[in-house]
Motif scaffolding. Sequence first.
Motif, PDB file in Angstrom:
ATOM      1  N   ILE A 146       0.844  -1.203   0.000  1.00 39.23           N
ATOM      2  CA  ILE A 146       0.000   0.000   0.000  1.00 39.23           C
ATOM      3  C   ILE A 146       0.875   1.247   0.000  1.00 39.23           C
ATOM      4  O   ILE A 146       0.651   2.181  -0.753  1.00 39.23           O
ATOM      5  N   ALA A 147       1.916   1.208   0.845  1.00 38.54           N
ATOM      6  CA  ALA A 147       2.798   2.378   0.949  1.00 38.54           C
ATOM      7  C   ALA A 147       3.495   2.666  -0.380  1.00 38.54           C
ATOM      8  O   ALA A 147       3.748   3.817  -0.711  1.00 38.54           O
ATOM      9  N   ARG A 148       3.785   1.628  -1.120  1.00 38.38           N
ATOM     10  CA  ARG A 148       4.512   1.818  -2.386  1.00 38.38           C
ATOM     11  C   ARG A 148       3.587   2.144  -3.544  1.00 38.38           C
ATOM     12  O   ARG A 148       4.053   2.521  -4.614  1.00 38.38           O
ATOM     13  N   SER A 149       2.304   1.963  -3.340  1.00 36.62           N
ATOM     14  CA  SER A 149       1.373   2.203  -4.438  1.00 36.62           C
ATOM     15  C   SER A 149       1.212   3.701  -4.637  1.00 36.62           C
ATOM     16  O   SER A 149       1.371   4.477  -3.706  1.00 36.62           O
ATOM     17  N   LYS A 183      -0.369   7.161  -4.710  1.00 31.20           N
ATOM     18  CA  LYS A 183      -1.443   7.673  -3.847  1.00 31.20           C
ATOM     19  C   LYS A 183      -2.663   8.027  -4.661  1.00 31.20           C
ATOM     20  O   LYS A 183      -2.570   8.634  -5.710  1.00 31.20           O
ATOM     21  N   ARG A 184      -3.785   7.603  -4.142  1.00 27.88           N
ATOM     22  CA  ARG A 184      -5.020   7.990  -4.806  1.00 27.88           C
ATOM     23  C   ARG A 184      -5.736   9.018  -3.958  1.00 27.88           C
ATOM     24  O   ARG A 184      -5.206   9.505  -2.978  1.00 27.88           O
ATOM     25  N   ARG A 185      -6.914   9.321  -4.336  1.00 31.03           N
ATOM     26  CA  ARG A 185      -7.623  10.401  -3.642  1.00 31.03           C
ATOM     27  C   ARG A 185      -7.715  10.092  -2.156  1.00 31.03           C
ATOM     28  O   ARG A 185      -7.920   8.949  -1.760  1.00 31.03           O
ATOM     29  N   ARG A 186      -7.546  11.125  -1.367  1.00 28.96           N
ATOM     30  CA  ARG A 186      -7.578  10.958   0.068  1.00 28.96           C
ATOM     31  C   ARG A 186      -9.018  10.841   0.533  1.00 28.96           C
ATOM     32  O   ARG A 186      -9.423   9.913   1.163  1.00 28.96           O
ATOM     33  N   SER A 187      -9.793  11.874   0.208  1.00 31.95           N
ATOM     34  CA  SER A 187     -11.189  11.887   0.613  1.00 31.95           C
ATOM     35  C   SER A 187     -11.854  13.027  -0.125  1.00 31.95           C
ATOM     36  O   SER A 187     -11.189  13.964  -0.545  1.00 31.95           O
ATOM     37  N   PRO A 188     -13.156  12.937  -0.301  1.00 31.25           N
ATOM     38  CA  PRO A 188     -13.848  14.006  -1.008  1.00 31.25           C
ATOM     39  C   PRO A 188     -13.607  15.353  -0.340  1.00 31.25           C
ATOM     40  O   PRO A 188     -13.379  16.346  -1.014  1.00 31.25           O
ATOM     41  N   VAL A 189     -13.625  15.364   0.981  1.00 30.03           N
ATOM     42  CA  VAL A 189     -13.486  16.626   1.691  1.00 30.03           C
ATOM     43  C   VAL A 189     -12.121  17.244   1.430  1.00 30.03           C
ATOM     44  O   VAL A 189     -12.004  18.409   1.080  1.00 30.03           O
ATOM     45  N   LEU A 190     -11.086  16.423   1.549  1.00 33.08           N
ATOM     46  CA  LEU A 190      -9.739  16.962   1.389  1.00 33.08           C
ATOM     47  C   LEU A 190      -9.517  17.454  -0.025  1.00 33.08           C
ATOM     48  O   LEU A 190      -8.873  18.460  -0.246  1.00 33.08           O
ATOM     49  N   ALA A 240     -11.096  20.743  -0.285  1.00 34.24           N
ATOM     50  CA  ALA A 240     -10.434  21.797   0.474  1.00 34.24           C
ATOM     51  C   ALA A 240      -9.078  22.150  -0.104  1.00 34.24           C
ATOM     52  O   ALA A 240      -8.751  23.317  -0.262  1.00 34.24           O
ATOM     53  N   LEU A 253      11.331   3.619   4.484  1.00 28.97           N
ATOM     54  CA  LEU A 253       9.918   3.406   4.143  1.00 28.97           C
ATOM     55  C   LEU A 253       9.383   2.194   4.903  1.00 28.97           C
ATOM     56  O   LEU A 253       8.258   2.205   5.399  1.00 28.97           O
ATOM     57  N   PRO A 279      -0.645   2.818   6.300  1.00 25.61           N
ATOM     58  CA  PRO A 279       0.490   2.706   5.385  1.00 25.61           C
ATOM     59  C   PRO A 279       0.486   3.715   4.249  1.00 25.61           C
ATOM     60  O   PRO A 279       1.538   4.027   3.711  1.00 25.61           O
ATOM     61  N   SER A 280      -0.682   4.265   3.896  1.00 24.00           N
ATOM     62  CA  SER A 280      -0.654   5.238   2.808  1.00 24.00           C
ATOM     63  C   SER A 280      -0.041   6.563   3.270  1.00 24.00           C
ATOM     64  O   SER A 280       0.219   7.436   2.457  1.00 24.00           O
ATOM     65  N   ALA A 337       2.888   6.431   4.824  1.00 31.32           N
ATOM     66  CA  ALA A 337       4.301   6.109   5.040  1.00 31.32           C
ATOM     67  C   ALA A 337       5.236   6.979   4.202  1.00 31.32           C
ATOM     68  O   ALA A 337       6.251   7.461   4.705  1.00 31.32           O
ATOM     69  N   GLU A 386     -13.329   9.124   3.841  1.00 29.43           N
ATOM     70  CA  GLU A 386     -12.885   7.761   3.596  1.00 29.43           C
ATOM     71  C   GLU A 386     -11.532   7.489   4.214  1.00 29.43           C
ATOM     72  O   GLU A 386     -10.768   6.694   3.710  1.00 29.43           O
ATOM     73  N   GLU A 445      -7.336   2.871   0.821  1.00 28.75           N
ATOM     74  CA  GLU A 445      -7.570   3.425  -0.503  1.00 28.75           C
ATOM     75  C   GLU A 445      -7.149   2.462  -1.592  1.00 28.75           C
ATOM     76  O   GLU A 445      -7.633   2.505  -2.703  1.00 28.75           O
ATOM     77  N   TYR A 446      -6.247   1.606  -1.282  1.00 28.29           N
ATOM     78  CA  TYR A 446      -5.654   0.813  -2.332  1.00 28.29           C
ATOM     79  C   TYR A 446      -5.576  -0.632  -1.881  1.00 28.29           C
ATOM     80  O   TYR A 446      -5.154  -0.922  -0.776  1.00 28.29           O
ATOM     81  N   PRO A 486      -3.765  -3.830  -2.653  1.00 29.76           N
ATOM     82  CA  PRO A 486      -2.718  -4.413  -3.491  1.00 29.76           C
ATOM     83  C   PRO A 486      -3.031  -5.859  -3.844  1.00 29.76           C
ATOM     84  O   PRO A 486      -3.699  -6.549  -3.076  1.00 29.76           O
TER      85      PRO A 486
END
Lengths: 277, 184
Positions: free
Chosen positions: A57-60, A62-69, A72, B26, B36-37, B39, B96, B106-107, B109
Motif C-alpha cells: 500500500i505504501a509503495r502504491s 497515492k489515490r484520492r484521500r477523501s472528497p473533503v480533502l 479543500a 519506508l 500505510p498510505s 508512510a 474515507e 484506498e488501495y 494491493p
Amino acid sequence: MNVDCHWIEENLERLAFEDDRLAQGHLAVCAHCREQIESLRAIDPMVKQVFEYDLAIARSPKRRRSPVLIGAFGTAIAAALLLIVAQVRQPASTPGTPAPPAMTSKIPAPEPATSPKIQNPGAVTGRAKPEATVPDRPSSVPREARQADRQAPEFLVTDLAGYSRTLNDYRGYVLIFGVWDSKDPQTAANLERVYKSVSANTKIRVLGISEDREVKPANTTFPSAVNQGSQLLGGKAGDIVVVDANGTIAFRGSLRDESSRLLRSVQSALTALGIQK
Amino acid sequence: MTPVAKRAGEEIDFEAAARECRPFLLQIAVASTRNPSDAEDVVQEALLRGYRGMKGFRGDCPLRIWLSRIVVRVAINHHRSVARRLKRWVFFGDMEFPSDDGTIHEYDPPDPLREFDRERMLDVRKHVKRLPDEFRLPLMMLAVDGMTVPEIAAVLEIPEGTVKSRIFYARKRLNATLRTKKRR
Ligand SMILES: [Zn+2]
C-alpha cells in the motif's frame, strides 16, 4: 523438575522459538500445550504478511484521500501545479527572458532559505540544495556504491522472507557470515556461538547461509539465508567470513574449528576492526 | 569509509545517504504508522527534519538508525495529528480515511501470496493495528527486511530485553485474540 502445563506456560517465551528437550516429552502428550506453541509460532509469519501488505500500500501511487480533502486542498494544489508548470515552461517558449527561480521537488527537499547544516568544506555556496554540493568535490558515495554493485554477483543470497541480499545491504555494518554444512552439525553450532557472542552489538550483522534450502538446525537462532549461486566471496561450506563496513574481507576462518579457538579468532578480527563486544 | 558510518564533524553527503536509506526508512515508516498510505509522507517529513537537524547527529550510531528514530517519531505524531484532524472534520460524515484498525484503505494491493487466506490476514492486520504502539512497533519492526532485536532496540532507544519482552507480549496477545475468535 516437573515438566507440566504450568512449566510450559512459564517458559513459553523461550519455547516458542526453540526446541527444548525437556518440553518435548510433555508436548508429545499434551495437545493443549502443543497447540499453544504452534499458534504462537504462526504469529510472526502472519505479521510478516501484514507488513508486506502494508508495504504494498505504501509503495502504491497515492489515490484520492477523501472528497473533503480534495475539495479543500485540491484547488490549491492544482493552482500550485499550474504555477510550477507555467514557470518551467516559460523559458523554453520565450527564450531571452530571465530564468525563473529553480523549483525543485527533489528529495529530501530542504527549505531554500536554510543553509545546509552539513559540514561540507569547499562546497559553501548560496544554493542550499544538498546535491548542489556534489559537483564541487567528487563525493565518495557514488564510487562506493558502484564498488558495492560490482561486488553484488560475488555475494547474493535470499533471506527467509524471500528478499535478495547483496553486500550493499550490509554497508556500514560488519557482516559475519558462515556457510553451515548440513552434514556437519558442528558448523551450525559454532555459528550459533559466534552469533550469541556478538548479537548485542548493533554494528554487527550475522548471517548463516546454506547452499540449498535446507532447514536450519534446531536450537539455532542466527538469521539465515540461502545462497543464490553466488561465490559468497569465496566462502565454501564450513567457512566463516568477516566483512568490514566497506565490504572488504577482514577475516576468513573455519566453522569446523574448535569452538573457543574460533570465537577467539573472530573476536580478534573484530578487535582489529575497532569493534568491541 | 562509508558515508552512513561517518562520525560527527566529518562531512556527510546527506542526499546520497538519504537516497540509499530511503527503502529501509519506508519500511520503518510502514512498521510505525497505522496507516500505510501515510508512510511516504512520513519518510519525506523525517528526511526533511533529519536534514535540518544534522548538527544533532553525533555519529554514535549508523545514520540510518538515527533517521529511523526520526521516522518513528514523525509516524506516531502524524497518526495523532490525523486523528485530531479527523475529529475536527467528522461532521462531513463521508470521509474515507482509513480507520485505526485499517478496515478502510484506498488501495488494495494484489495478493502476493495466493495461497494465503486473505480474509485471515486482514483479520490479523486489524488486531495488529489495535495493539498499543509500544507493542505494535517492535513486533512490526521485526518484519522489516533484516531488522534484528539489537537494531530495534537502537531505533526505539529501549533496552534489548524490553524489546524482546514487548515482542513476546504482542505475540501472546495477538495469539490469544485470534484463538478466542477461532473458538467462537
Ligand atoms: Zn500441557
